[in-house]
Every structure is written in structure tokens, then in C-alpha cells.
Design an enzyme around this catalytic site. Structure first.
Site, PDB file in Angstrom:
ATOM      1  CB  THR A  59      -0.924   0.008   1.233  1.00  0.00           C
ATOM      2  OG1 THR A  59      -1.749  -1.165   1.202  1.00  0.00           O
ATOM      3  CG2 THR A  59      -1.799   1.237   1.274  1.00  0.00           C
ATOM      4  CE1 TYR A 149       2.006  -8.606   2.695  1.00  0.00           C
ATOM      5  CE2 TYR A 149       3.573  -6.806   2.360  1.00  0.00           C
ATOM      6  CZ  TYR A 149       2.329  -7.357   2.148  1.00  0.00           C
ATOM      7  OH  TYR A 149       1.394  -6.672   1.404  1.00  0.00           O
ATOM      8  CE  LYS A 179       0.302  -6.521   5.488  1.00  0.00           C
ATOM      9  NZ  LYS A 179      -0.378  -7.036   4.286  1.00  0.00           N
ATOM     10  N   GLY A 204      -4.702 -10.326   6.334  1.00  0.00           N
ATOM     11  CA  GLY A 204      -4.402  -9.254   5.410  1.00  0.00           C
ATOM     12  C   GLY A 204      -5.326  -9.111   4.223  1.00  0.00           C
ATOM     13  CD  GLU A 207     -10.961  -8.282  -0.501  1.00  0.00           C
ATOM     14  OE1 GLU A 207     -10.689  -8.288  -1.724  1.00  0.00           O
ATOM     15  OE2 GLU A 207     -10.276  -7.693   0.353  1.00  0.00           O
TER      16      GLU A 207
END
Length: 321
Positions: A59, A149, A179, A204, A207
Site C-alpha cells: 500500500t 509478509y 502478515k 491481510g 474483504e
């Protein structure tokens, strides 16, 4: 030498919780950093109820920044947060030497944890190789908790995370968890339950937060918490109080929002929405293209049509509850 007492103090009983915003990197129109915006962004996120910040990840366009720029962004967020919430700095890089430099810097500025993707140009193809890479990377910040991650859709390394955690447990002394940015709830649950729930596995995929929470997630890191943390806070509160249908309705709002944003280039659209909300974080850096004015106008109208600007605030329940 590792200061084991300090490391244990930092790692003991400090599992992440709540919504952790994967922060955006503010930029000027020419693509330069605009770090003057960071304090305002931090205040907005904390007032929205976000419980932590994840800096320079996907991001935050971390992979599109220079090493020095990443250090500047990390330092700006740590300074602005001033210990009020944990700051996790993403230090992954195709060069493990650069990643070590970033990890060392994150520890020096007082980041609460570091996190890292694996190298992705030359793909990491085994959990053994991944363990070796993360061992070398994390060793540069020996007093800072480390989260791997896992984001196979971008790294191309779709390695079994249970196998990785089992191997890396002893090899990477600072490893505390993951993550987990994938959609395999069954693997996520296996990671949560591994070794008597030893690892802090953070969800992570925004939705699917409802499903992950039902599975046992205590914390989540995501992009859309920058825009609409209240949706997710209401969802988790409803679930905790046994109001499953209301929780589903809040998750549906999230899905509708994400699908609407997904009709446009996602991160440029997210930055455009933050600007609509009064926080001018500027454009994205190439190779991400910024929205045209026509796209921005269309996005605004699409969000109005689903009621985003009404129900993304602090409301007691979904409008159709």
C-alpha cells in the site's frame, strides 16, 4: 550480541490486535515524498480507531521507493505516532543487503516491529530457502520482533506457511508471526493453531475479515482501514456481541466498497478517495498510474451511488439492518 532480555521484553505478550492500517506514502505531484502530510494522516488514523500502522508495504509503495526514501518514510511515521500505537516497518527488498540496511534502520528509529516480503525477482521456491533469507534479513535487527509478509500474489512464492513457521521457529530468533495476505482460511487457521498458538498471525485480506475473525484472527492489516475503519470496527463489535447478521451486513458494505474501488486502478483510487476525505496524499509513483480527472469524477459518483460517504462514518448499524 543479541540483548536477549530486551528482545524478550519487546516480544513478550505483545501480540497485535485490532485494525492496523497499511499506510499510504504521501507524494507531491512530481512524485517526490511529501512527508509533511504524515502527522495529519497519523492523527486521522488514530482518531478513526486504528490500533497500529504498517509502513512501506504494498500500500505504501515501498518497492517503488529508494532505500533512503523508505528510511525517511519510516522515521516520519515513527516520530508522528510517538509511541501511541505500534508501528511495523516493512523492509523487504530484492537485495537482502538492502533489506538488512532497512531492518537495522527500523530498529535504530524505534519501530515496534519489522516485517518483510521475500525477494521476488529470483523466486524463493522452498521453505528452507525462505528460512535462510529471513534469517539473514532479521539478523540485522536482533532486538526487534519480526513478521514475515506472506503475499504470494505479488512475490510469486506460494510456500506452505506451516512448514515455514516450523522451520523458521528456531532459525530466526526474532520471528513472532506472519502478515498473512492470502485467501486460504484453512492455512491461516493452521498457522494460528501451530505450536499451541505460539505465533501472531495477522490477517491481510479486508474483504474476508469476518471469516478470518470467526477463524480466530485478533488483528488485521489492510489498505481500506485508511478510508473506513468504522465499517470493520462495527463488524467486529457485532460479531463479538453475537449479532452475526449485522456483522455480515457490515462485511457486505466492505465488499461493495472494495468492488467499487476495484473498477479503477486500486491504489491510485484509494489515494484519490483519501483526498476526497480531506487528506491530500497526492498521486502514486510509476509504474502505478494516477487517475485521470474523468476517472476521479466517476469514482466519486460511484461511491455516492453506494452510499459510501454516509456509511463509512461512525454509524450504529448498516442502513439496511
Amino acid at each position: 550480541m543479541v540483548d536477549e532480555s530486551l528482545l524478550m521484553q519487546r516480544m513478550s505478550g505483545r501480540k497485535l490486535s485490532g485494525l492496523i492500517a497499511a499506510t499510504y506514502t504521501p507524494m507531491k505531484q512530481n512524485g517526490d515524498l511529501n512527508l509533511d502530510v504524515v502527522p495529519g494522516m497519523v492523527e486521522k488514523l488514530l482518531s478513526d480507531g486504528v490500533s497500529g500502522l504498517y509502513v512501506c508495504g504494498s500500500t505504501g509503495e515501498g518497492m517503488s521507493l529508494t532505500t533512503q526514501e523508505r528510511k525517511s518514510v519510516a522515521a516520519a511515521y515513527v516520530s508522528a505516532t510517538a509511541g501511541r500505537a505500534p508501528v511495523i516497518v516493512q523492509v523487504g527488498h530484492n537485495s537482502l543487503r538492502e533489506a538488512q540496511d532497512l531492518a537495522s534502520h527500523a530498529q535504530q528509529i524505534g519501530a515496534d516491529a519489522i516485517s518483510a516480503t521475500c525477494p521476488s525477482y529470483f523466486k524463493v521456491s522452498s521453505s528452507e530457502s525462505l528460512t535462510h533469507c529471513m534469517r539473514d534479513l532479521a539478523s540485522a535487527a536482533p532486538e526487534t520482533p519480526f513478521y514475515y509478509y506472506h503475499i504470494p500474489m505479488l512475490t510469486g512464492s506460494n510456500i506452505d506457511m506451516v512448514d515455514f513457521l516450523t522451520r523458521a521457529d528456531k532459525a530466526v530468533p526474532t520471528l513472532v508471526g506472519l502478515k498473512y495476505t492470502d485467501t486460504k482460511l484453512f492455512e491461516f487457521q493452521r498457522c494460528l493453531e501451530l505450536s499451541n498458538r505460539k505465533f501472531d498471525v495477522v490477517w491481510g485480506c479486508d474483504e474476508m475479515l469476518l471469516g478470518a475473525t470467526a477463524t480466530g484472527a485478533r488483528a488485521a492489516i489492510g489498505s481500506t482501514y485508511n478510508l473506513a475503519a468504522s465499517i470493520y470496527r462495527q463488524m467486529t463489535l457485532a460479531l463479538a456481541s453475537g449479532q452475526l447478521e449485522t456483522a455480515r451486513q457490515w462485511q457486505s458494505k466492505s465488499i461493495e466498497m472494495i468492488c467499487t474501488i476495484g473498477r479503477y486502478p486500486f491504489h491510485p483510487a484509494m489515494k484519490a478517495i483519501l483526498t476526497m476525505q480531506g487528506l491530500d496524499v497526492g498521486p502514486c509513483r510509476l509504474p502505478l498510474e494516477s487517475l485521470t480527472q474523468s476517472q476521479t469524477d466517476s469514482l466519486r459518483e460511484s461511491l455516492k451511488a453506494i452510499g459510501f460517504f454516509e456509511w463509512s462514518g461512525d454509524l450504529p448499524a448498516p442502513s439496511d439492518a
